[in-house]
Structures are given as structure tokens and as C-alpha cells.
Design a protein around this motif. Structure first.
Motif, PDB file in Angstrom:
ATOM      1  N   GLY A 261       0.821  -1.210   0.000  1.00 32.89           N
ATOM      2  CA  GLY A 261       0.000   0.000   0.000  1.00 32.89           C
ATOM      3  C   GLY A 261       0.851   1.254   0.000  1.00 32.89           C
ATOM      4  N   THR A 262       1.946   1.207   0.761  1.00 36.73           N
ATOM      5  CA  THR A 262       2.819   2.371   0.836  1.00 36.73           C
ATOM      6  C   THR A 262       3.446   2.666  -0.520  1.00 36.73           C
ATOM      7  OG1 THR A 262       3.285   1.792   3.113  1.00 36.73           O
ATOM      8  CG2 THR A 262       4.746   3.386   2.092  1.00 36.73           C
ATOM      9  N   ILE A 263       3.889   1.603  -1.196  1.00 40.91           N
ATOM     10  CA  ILE A 263       4.474   1.805  -2.527  1.00 40.91           C
ATOM     11  C   ILE A 263       3.437   2.409  -3.463  1.00 40.91           C
ATOM     12  CG2 ILE A 263       5.395   0.606  -4.552  1.00 40.91           C
ATOM     13  CD1 ILE A 263       6.652  -1.413  -2.577  1.00 40.91           C
ATOM     14  N   TRP A 264       2.227   1.869  -3.406  1.00 38.69           N
ATOM     15  CA  TRP A 264       1.166   2.410  -4.264  1.00 38.69           C
ATOM     16  C   TRP A 264       0.937   3.891  -3.962  1.00 38.69           C
ATOM     17  CZ3 TRP A 264      -3.328   5.068  -4.301  1.00 38.69           C
ATOM     18  CH2 TRP A 264      -4.079   5.031  -5.480  1.00 38.69           C
ATOM     19  N   LEU A 265       0.804   4.217  -2.676  1.00 38.34           N
ATOM     20  CA  LEU A 265       0.534   5.610  -2.306  1.00 38.34           C
ATOM     21  C   LEU A 265       1.672   6.520  -2.762  1.00 38.34           C
ATOM     22  CD1 LEU A 265      -0.967   5.123   1.267  1.00 38.34           C
ATOM     23  CD2 LEU A 265      -2.179   6.018  -0.710  1.00 38.34           C
ATOM     24  N   LEU A 266       2.908   6.022  -2.625  1.00 39.25           N
ATOM     25  CA  LEU A 266       4.054   6.825  -3.066  1.00 39.25           C
ATOM     26  C   LEU A 266       3.963   7.125  -4.562  1.00 39.25           C
ATOM     27  CD1 LEU A 266       7.195   5.395  -1.223  1.00 39.25           C
ATOM     28  CD2 LEU A 266       6.317   7.740  -1.151  1.00 39.25           C
ATOM     29  N   ILE A 267       3.676   6.079  -5.358  1.00 45.41           N
ATOM     30  CA  ILE A 267       3.683   6.264  -6.805  1.00 45.41           C
ATOM     31  C   ILE A 267       2.433   6.992  -7.305  1.00 45.41           C
ATOM     32  CG2 ILE A 267       3.627   5.061  -9.027  1.00 45.41           C
ATOM     33  CD1 ILE A 267       5.353   2.897  -7.782  1.00 45.41           C
ATOM     34  N   PHE A 268       1.263   6.567  -6.822  1.00 45.78           N
ATOM     35  CA  PHE A 268       0.030   7.097  -7.402  1.00 45.78           C
ATOM     36  C   PHE A 268      -0.557   8.285  -6.647  1.00 45.78           C
ATOM     37  CE2 PHE A 268       0.238   2.873  -9.246  1.00 45.78           C
ATOM     38  CZ  PHE A 268      -0.068   3.143 -10.566  1.00 45.78           C
ATOM     39  N   ALA A 269      -0.012   8.624  -5.482  1.00 42.04           N
ATOM     40  CA  ALA A 269      -0.540   9.781  -4.774  1.00 42.04           C
ATOM     41  C   ALA A 269       0.553  10.827  -4.510  1.00 42.04           C
ATOM     42  CB  ALA A 269      -1.189   9.348  -3.464  1.00 42.04           C
ATOM     43  N   TYR A 270       1.688  10.389  -3.970  1.00 43.44           N
ATOM     44  CA  TYR A 270       2.706  11.374  -3.594  1.00 43.44           C
ATOM     45  C   TYR A 270       3.561  11.822  -4.773  1.00 43.44           C
ATOM     46  CZ  TYR A 270       1.271  10.966   1.195  1.00 43.44           C
ATOM     47  OH  TYR A 270       0.528  11.018   2.338  1.00 43.44           O
ATOM     48  N   LEU A 271       3.853  10.896  -5.698  1.00 40.70           N
ATOM     49  CA  LEU A 271       4.627  11.293  -6.873  1.00 40.70           C
ATOM     50  C   LEU A 271       3.871  12.344  -7.702  1.00 40.70           C
ATOM     51  CD1 LEU A 271       7.391  10.639  -7.874  1.00 40.70           C
ATOM     52  CD2 LEU A 271       6.463   8.792  -9.263  1.00 40.70           C
ATOM     53  N   PRO A 272       2.563  12.146  -7.964  1.00 37.48           N
ATOM     54  CA  PRO A 272       1.822  13.208  -8.652  1.00 37.48           C
ATOM     55  C   PRO A 272       1.833  14.531  -7.879  1.00 37.48           C
ATOM     56  CG  PRO A 272       0.579  11.184  -8.765  1.00 37.48           C
ATOM     57  CD  PRO A 272       1.742  10.923  -7.847  1.00 37.48           C
ATOM     58  N   MET A 273       1.815  14.454  -6.532  1.00 31.92           N
ATOM     59  CA  MET A 273       1.878  15.702  -5.749  1.00 31.92           C
ATOM     60  C   MET A 273       3.174  16.446  -6.062  1.00 31.92           C
ATOM     61  SD  MET A 273       0.499  14.898  -1.954  1.00 31.92           S
ATOM     62  CE  MET A 273      -0.825  13.725  -1.747  1.00 31.92           C
ATOM     63  N   PHE A 274       4.269  15.663  -6.122  1.00 29.72           N
ATOM     64  CA  PHE A 274       5.553  16.259  -6.478  1.00 29.72           C
ATOM     65  C   PHE A 274       5.486  16.796  -7.907  1.00 29.72           C
ATOM     66  CE2 PHE A 274       9.315  14.891  -9.001  1.00 29.72           C
ATOM     67  CZ  PHE A 274      10.193  15.896  -8.637  1.00 29.72           C
ATOM     68  N   GLY A 275       4.777  16.063  -8.771  1.00 28.84           N
ATOM     69  CA  GLY A 275       4.632  16.486 -10.167  1.00 28.84           C
ATOM     70  C   GLY A 275       3.916  17.811 -10.326  1.00 28.84           C
ATOM     71  N   GLN A 276       3.220  18.235  -9.262  1.00 23.19           N
ATOM     72  CA  GLN A 276       2.514  19.520  -9.337  1.00 23.19           C
ATOM     73  C   GLN A 276       3.466  20.690  -9.597  1.00 23.19           C
ATOM     74  OE1 GLN A 276      -0.754  19.907  -9.390  1.00 23.19           O
ATOM     75  NE2 GLN A 276      -1.815  18.948  -7.672  1.00 23.19           N
ATOM     76  N   VAL A 277       4.763  20.502  -9.337  1.00 21.49           N
ATOM     77  CA  VAL A 277       5.714  21.603  -9.601  1.00 21.49           C
ATOM     78  C   VAL A 277       5.706  21.971 -11.086  1.00 21.49           C
ATOM     79  CG1 VAL A 277       7.291  21.028  -7.700  1.00 21.49           C
ATOM     80  CG2 VAL A 277       7.737  20.117  -9.982  1.00 21.49           C
ATOM     81  N   LEU A 278       5.202  21.053 -11.915  1.00 22.60           N
ATOM     82  CA  LEU A 278       5.136  21.356 -13.356  1.00 22.60           C
ATOM     83  C   LEU A 278       4.262  22.580 -13.634  1.00 22.60           C
ATOM     84  CD1 LEU A 278       4.834  17.826 -14.970  1.00 22.60           C
ATOM     85  CD2 LEU A 278       6.769  19.392 -15.060  1.00 22.60           C
ATOM     86  N   ALA A 279       3.416  22.931 -12.669  1.00 17.85           N
ATOM     87  CA  ALA A 279       2.590  24.132 -12.836  1.00 17.85           C
ATOM     88  C   ALA A 279       3.473  25.365 -12.947  1.00 17.85           C
ATOM     89  CB  ALA A 279       1.626  24.267 -11.660  1.00 17.85           C
ATOM     90  N   PHE A 280       4.706  25.270 -12.433  1.00 13.69           N
ATOM     91  CA  PHE A 280       5.614  26.421 -12.467  1.00 13.69           C
ATOM     92  C   PHE A 280       6.704  26.226 -13.519  1.00 13.69           C
ATOM     93  CE2 PHE A 280       3.967  25.812  -8.196  1.00 13.69           C
ATOM     94  CZ  PHE A 280       3.337  27.021  -7.993  1.00 13.69           C
ATOM     95  N   LYS A 281       6.498  25.229 -14.382  1.00 12.06           N
ATOM     96  CA  LYS A 281       7.536  24.915 -15.364  1.00 12.06           C
ATOM     97  C   LYS A 281       6.943  24.840 -16.760  1.00 12.06           C
ATOM     98  CE  LYS A 281      10.801  22.433 -12.456  1.00 12.06           C
ATOM     99  NZ  LYS A 281      12.081  21.896 -12.900  1.00 12.06           N
ATOM    100  N   LYS A 282       7.876  24.846 -17.715  1.00  9.25           N
ATOM    101  CA  LYS A 282       7.466  24.594 -19.106  1.00  9.25           C
ATOM    102  C   LYS A 282       7.882  23.167 -19.403  1.00  9.25           C
ATOM    103  CE  LYS A 282       8.402  26.520 -23.678  1.00  9.25           C
ATOM    104  NZ  LYS A 282       7.058  26.620 -24.209  1.00  9.25           N
ATOM    105  N   PHE A 283       6.895  22.268 -19.468  1.00  8.06           N
ATOM    106  CA  PHE A 283       7.212  20.843 -19.539  1.00  8.06           C
ATOM    107  C   PHE A 283       7.876  20.473 -20.869  1.00  8.06           C
ATOM    108  CE2 PHE A 283       6.104  16.332 -20.240  1.00  8.06           C
ATOM    109  CZ  PHE A 283       6.725  15.802 -19.118  1.00  8.06           C
ATOM    110  N   ARG A 284       8.949  19.718 -20.729  1.00 10.76           N
ATOM    111  CA  ARG A 284       9.653  19.235 -21.919  1.00 10.76           C
ATOM    112  C   ARG A 284      10.108  17.821 -21.598  1.00 10.76           C
ATOM    113  NH1 ARG A 284      14.667  19.163 -22.773  1.00 10.76           N
ATOM    114  NH2 ARG A 284      15.039  20.385 -20.911  1.00 10.76           N
TER     115      ARG A 284
END
Lengths: 302, 309
Positions: free
Chosen positions: B21-44
Motif C-alpha cells: 500500500g505504501t508503494i502504491w501511495l508513493l507512486i500514485f498519490a505522492y509522486l503526482p503531488m511532487f509532479g505539481q511543480v510542473l505548474a511552475f515549469k514549461k514541460f519538456r
């Protein structure tokens, strides 16, 4: 109930009649559309073109189902995908959720608070669709694989919290103590005592999960282009504007031209809706009561 | 150090249980949270994989947000999301509680059970199917509604391109799908109310109406509060299917059917504008988060028992 005397605990008979009629209208409104779709699927295409969707069609016909049968390749494949995803997804889901929830429900587990917060926080703050999409397509590279339909829906913090509450309420520490004294390992305790004891709660999670997978079209909308992996609900979306998607090759199209004078476009779509809904409609009266009892198994709070 | 190692060892079974469960939460919940920084970036996309793509994308500060809020869309989707959800919360609560009370008061218990089965049915239907159901009524050429209008000599309406009617259709469909579930939840709670309260009230000569007003509703209040807070916390999130499937993604209706979720989806899949749609998603997550915290805080002040955390 059959006695005639006026019981102050119960409603005035006239008020009762009004309520019965009002709720009856509501009840009919909730199932009528399904019946209506069944009727349309059995209406002849000419009648639909001439009169629209009639409640009592001028001419009945089974041509829509014959027509779908001529395209059964895609239909069966989509059914297969949906069944596979539902069965495998539910199994993985139930195992992962119960493991996690059980561990954080045990007072012996030193880090239970941390792991409870770890799951709970995901209910408050979400990663959002775009980062999730990028994680699935670029980090895990799951696009156009069956796992893209399964993994994103496996866990759900809400179910974890519900199950945790359920375990705290229903599993008494004294049973576990005696098992531990007898030398049973925690794993054995889990599978031989906890699992059977908690079956009502686990069945509820399994039911939620099964329905979630069966009805899901969003993951397919995001991640699936390969026609071989299109689940049932997604197939229904693809034929919304026309049935073209189901005719995988020209052979089928040619064969159909010789079989059907007019293609039953509208009735065939409704027949698809019927075929996709039938498993739920048929099993619904049976699982409905488990669902209702499941609603009350665990409040979110301790 | 040694103590930590020992703790991990003594807790090894529990840790193994939470591991998947922890691995799942890390990948499918926390990793996307980290991915939110893309809001301040130009994705490439970077050939070195996901992390490299996210990290090496160029920072653009609040550029994506500026772009998002400079368009009229930001206002429309925020308005639609908030107004619809507010209506859903209020009407959903009223209808669910009213239906639950009426179901519990019906004299014919067997009929009441049958009604419950019927009204819960839409809950189990996906919005794809729901959209076909709506289509049987609203189809311009074949639909039942235009047919009925024909009786009154009213010209057929092309429903899927007329935004005027859609706020009502959307609200109606939301209630159609949701009231059953809501009322069953409240009904379960009504059934659990101690009957002696009602017996005492009857001895005092309280009418049925007074019993409902002074016993049933107050007893349902904690549940009403907690469900409402949870809904207010989600007020920035919409039921994607309701706003995407039911109007059949009709462009003519976007002014009244576009909500934040559909906007983010279309930004990602149709426009491929990762930066702007991530920004819209982050806007949704942050406001949603603040709303949950605030509502929970307020509830804590009023009634600590009902607070979520």
C-alpha cells in the motif's frame, strides 16, 4: 400491521397514500430509463426513423441484437477486458487495502499513526490529473497496457480508513492474544482468524471495488487507444456517434451489407447499453442488501 | 540507531503488511503531488525519463497561472464548479433526508423496501450508460421530450446545442443519480434511532410532524453535518462523468457545462498544454485543501464530535 385501529405512532392513512404515490413516482423515475432503453433496443429501425423512440413501438424487432452478433469479435473482446480488469483489480485491491488497514488498526504496530496519516493525507490533497497522467504514461510507461486500467484504481484512502475502523471495532484483542499464546504467527492470524471474521467488511470493499472497475471508463479514456484493450464502458463511448468502431474490418462490413437492408444504428446502440448493463441489473437485487449493510460498517471516525 | 533497527525488526510483520500500500501511495498519490511543480515549469520530455523531465523542465514562475487567469475560462469554470456543487450539496441534502424520512414512515414496509431498491439503482450505473439514458429523452430526432412537445405543437428543440436548459438537466441528473444513495445512508441512521424517544413523545401527545422535527432531524444532525463538510471539502471537484458524458462533450454547451475537471482534461488531452492544465489542477487541489481545513476547523469549534480530524 393488518389491524385496523388508528395507531398514533403511524401516519394518517391519507398522508400515507400521498407519500406512497410520491415515492412511487421517484422509484419509477429511477428505473424507467433502463426499461425504456430495453424497449428501444427491440424496436425496428424503420419505426425509430419514422416515429422516434416510442414507449410502445409500432413494430418490434430483434435485428439490433442480430446486428451486434455479426460484430461479436469486438464485443467479446471488450467484455473479456472488463471481466479481467474487474476480477484481477478487485483481488489486488482487496488484499492491499485489508493488509494496510489491518496493520494500522493494531495497537502493537509502533508506526501506525504515521502510516494512518500517510494514507489520510491523500484524501485531503490530490496530485491532480496531469501529474498522474505523466506518472502513468512516462514514469511507469503503462499506456496501452491492461495495467493502466487496473493500478490507478487499486487503492483508495477512504476505503483504508473505513476498513481500519471496521477492524478496530470487530476484531477483539483477546482472540488475537490467545492465538499468539498458541504460537500462531501474525500472518497466520491474519489469514485464518481475521480474514474469516471480517468477511462482511471485506465483502463490502470487494463490492465497491468490483463496481468501480466494472463501471470505469475514465482510465480507458486517458490511457487506452489499442482496440484490443478497450473495456465495455469505453466501447459504449466510442460507438456514441456511430457504430463504425465495432466493424474491425471490411469483411464484416460486406457481410453485414448482405444481411441487413438498413443498418439498425440507433437500436443497436441501445442494445449495447442493455448488454453492458444487464450483469448489474441482474445481480443488483442480490448484492444490494450487502451494499446497504456495508454503508454502515465503518464510520470514518474511530 | 540500534533502537530504530530493533523497532523495525519487532514491527517487521506490520511493516510488510503496509509495504504494498505504501508503494502504491508513493507512486500514485505522492509522486503526482511532487509532479505539481510542473505548474511552475514549461514541460519538456527528457530522454532520461520521468524525473529528468520534471527536474530539467525550465522554470517559468507564475507564467502558467497568468495565462490561465488571463482567459475568461478561469472565471467560467470556477463559477460553474462552485455554483453547481453548492446546488448539489443543498438539494442533495434536502432530498436525501426527506426521502429517507418518508421511506421510514411508509406503512407498507415491503413496498418501502422495493422503493429503496429502485432509487438506489442509478448509483450503480456509469455515466456512460447514464448519458445514453438522457439521450433517449433529449435526442433531437427521436427523443421522447421532443415527441411530447409535439403534442402541444411546440417546435422540437435541439437539446444538445441549447445551453439554456442544461443547468436544469445537470442538476436533475445529479439528483437522479445521487438521491438514492444519500437517502439510504440517512435511512440506515434513522433505523438506528432508539424507539423509546418516539414512545415518550407519543405519551406526551406529540404529533408525527413534531416527532420528525424534534427527534428524527436532531438525531440525523451529526451525520448531516459530517457529510456536508465532506462535500464542502470537495466543492472544487466535480463529477467528471456528469459534466463530460451527459452533455456528450458538446462544444455548444461548454459555457454551462465546463468545470475545472473537464477543463483540465481537455487542456491535457485536446490541447496538450501540460503547463496550463497542471496549473489549473494545482489551483483546484490547493483551494480544495484549504476548504477542507477551514470547514473542519469551523466544525471543531461548533461540535468537536462531528469534526473529521
Amino acid at each position: 400491521m393488518r389491524k385496523k385501529y388508528r395507531d398514533p405512532q403511524h401516519l394518517h392513512p391519507f398522508v400515507n397514500k400521498i407519500i406512497t404515490v410520491l415515492l412511487g413516482i421517484l422509484a419509477i423515475a429511477c428505473i424507467f430509463p433502463f426499461i425504456y432503453v430495453v424497449i428501444i433496443s427491440l424496436t425496428s429501425e424503420e419505426t425509430i426513423v419514422k416515429n422516434g423512440f416510442q414507449l410502445i413501438p409500432e413494430a418490434w424487432s430483434g435485428e439490433a441484437y442480430q446486428y451486434l452478433w455479426s460484430m461479436k469479435g469486438q464485443l467479446f473482446r471488450s467484455y473479456g477486458v472488463t471481466i479481467f480488469v474487474t476480477v484481477v483489480g478487485t483481488a489486488i485491491s482487496v488484499l492491499m487495502i485489508t493488509f494496510y488497514a489491518y496493520a494500522i488498526s493494531r495497537p502493537q504496530f509502533k508506526y501506525r499513526r504515521f502510516f494512518t496519516m500517510f494514507a489520510f493525507f491523500t484524501m485531503l490533497f490530490s496530485g491532480g490529473l496531469v501529474p498522474m497522467y505523466i506518472v502513468v504514461t512516462q514514469f511507469l510507461e503503462l499506456k496501452d497496457t491492461v495495467w493502466a486500467l487496473i493500478l490507478p484504481l487499486t487503492m483508495n484512502a477512504f476505503y483504508i480508513i473505513i476498513m481500519r475502523t471496521f477492524f478496530m471495532k470487530s476484531v477483539s484483542e483477546s482472540i488475537l492474544e490467545s492465538a499468539r499464546i498458541d504460537g500462531a504467527s501474525e500472518w497466520r492470524i491474519f489469514f485464518q482468524i481475521i480474514f474469516p471474521l471480517s468477511l462482511p467488511g471485506i465483502a463490502t470493499i470487494a463490492l465497491f471495488s468490483t463496481l468501480g472497475y466494472w463501471n470505469d471508463w475514465f482510465q480507458a479514456l486517458l490511457y487506452i487507444n489499442d482496440p484490443d484493450l478497450v473495456p465495455l464502458q469505453s466501447l459504449l463511448m466510442k460507438i456514441e456517434s456511430n457504430l463504425e468502431f465495432m466493424r474491425e474490418n471490411m469483411d464484416v462490413a460486406n457481410m453485414q451489407q448482405s444481411l441487413f437492408s438498413t443498418i439498425p444504428q440507433e437500436s443497436a446502440k441501445m442494445a449495447m447499453v442493455v448488454i453492458a448493463t444487464l450483469p448489474i441489473a441482474v445481480s443488483y437485487p442480490f448484492f444490494q442488501k450487502y451494499f446497504i449493510s456495508g454503508l454502515t460498517i465503518g464510520g470514518v471516525k474511530e | 540507531m540500534k533502537k530504530i533497527a530493533r523497532d523495525i525488526y519487532t514491527n517487521r510483520t506490520w511493516l510488510l503488511m503496509v509495504l504494498p500500500g505504501t508503494i502504491w501511495l508513493l507512486i500514485f498519490a505522492y509522486l503526482p503531488m511532487f509532479g505539481q511543480v510542473l505548474a511552475f515549469k514549461k514541460f519538456r520530455i527528457d530522454p532520461d525519463g520521468f524525473f529528468a523531465s520534471v527536474i530539467n523542465s525550465e522554470w517559468v514562475g507564475f507564467e502558467n497561472f497568468k495565462y490561465l487567469f488571463s482567459t475568461n475560462d478561469a472565471w467560467i469554470i470556477t463559477r460553474n464548479t462552485l455554483v453547481y456543487n453548492t446546488i448539489f450539496i443543498v438539494l442533495g441534502l434536502v432530498f436525501a433526508v426527506a426521502t429517507a424520512i418518508l421511506l421510514s414512515e411508509m406503512l407498507n414496509k415491503r413496498l418501502s423496501k422495493f422503493y429503496q431498491t429502485s432509487i438506489l439503482f442509478p448509483h450503480f450505473i456509469s455515466w456512460v450508460i447514464g448519458s445514453y439514458f438522457v439521450f433517449t429523452f433529449l435526442s433531437a430526432d427521436y427523443g421522447l421530450l421532443n415527441y411530447v412537445l409535439g403534442w402541444f405543437n411546440i417546435d422540437p428543440v435541439s437539446w444538445y446545442s441549447e445551453p439554456t436548459y442544461w443547468p436544469f438537466i445537470i442538476v436533475f441528473m445529479s439528483l437522479w443519480k445521487g438521491v438514492g444513495y444519500g437517502s439510504i445512508v440517512y435511512l440506515a441512521s434513522i433505523v438506528g434511532i432508539d424507539r423509546t424517544y418516539y414512545e415518550a413523545a407519543m405519551i406526551d401527545g406529540a404529533s408525527k410532524w413534531n416527532q420528525i422535527k424534534n427527534i428524527t432531524i436532531p438525531m440525523l444532525k451529526p451525520l448531516m453535518i459530517i457529510l456536508t463538510i465532506m462535500n464542502i471539502g470537495k466543492i472544487f471537484n466535480s463529477d467528471f462523468g456528469l459534466f463530460y458524458q451527459v452533455p456528450r462533450d458538446s462544444g455548444a454547451l461548454y459555457s454551462v457545462t465546463n468545470v475545472i475537471d473537464t477543463f483540465v482534461y481537455r487542456g491535457l488531452m485536446n490541447l496538450g498544454d501540460i503547463g496550463m492544465s497542471t496549473a489549473a489542477g494545482l489551483y483546484q487541489s490547493v483551494v480544495g485543501f484549504i476548504l477542507v481545513i477551514i470547514t473542519n476547523y469551523i466544525v471543531r469549534k461548533i461540535d468537536e464530535e462531528s469534526a473529521l480530524f
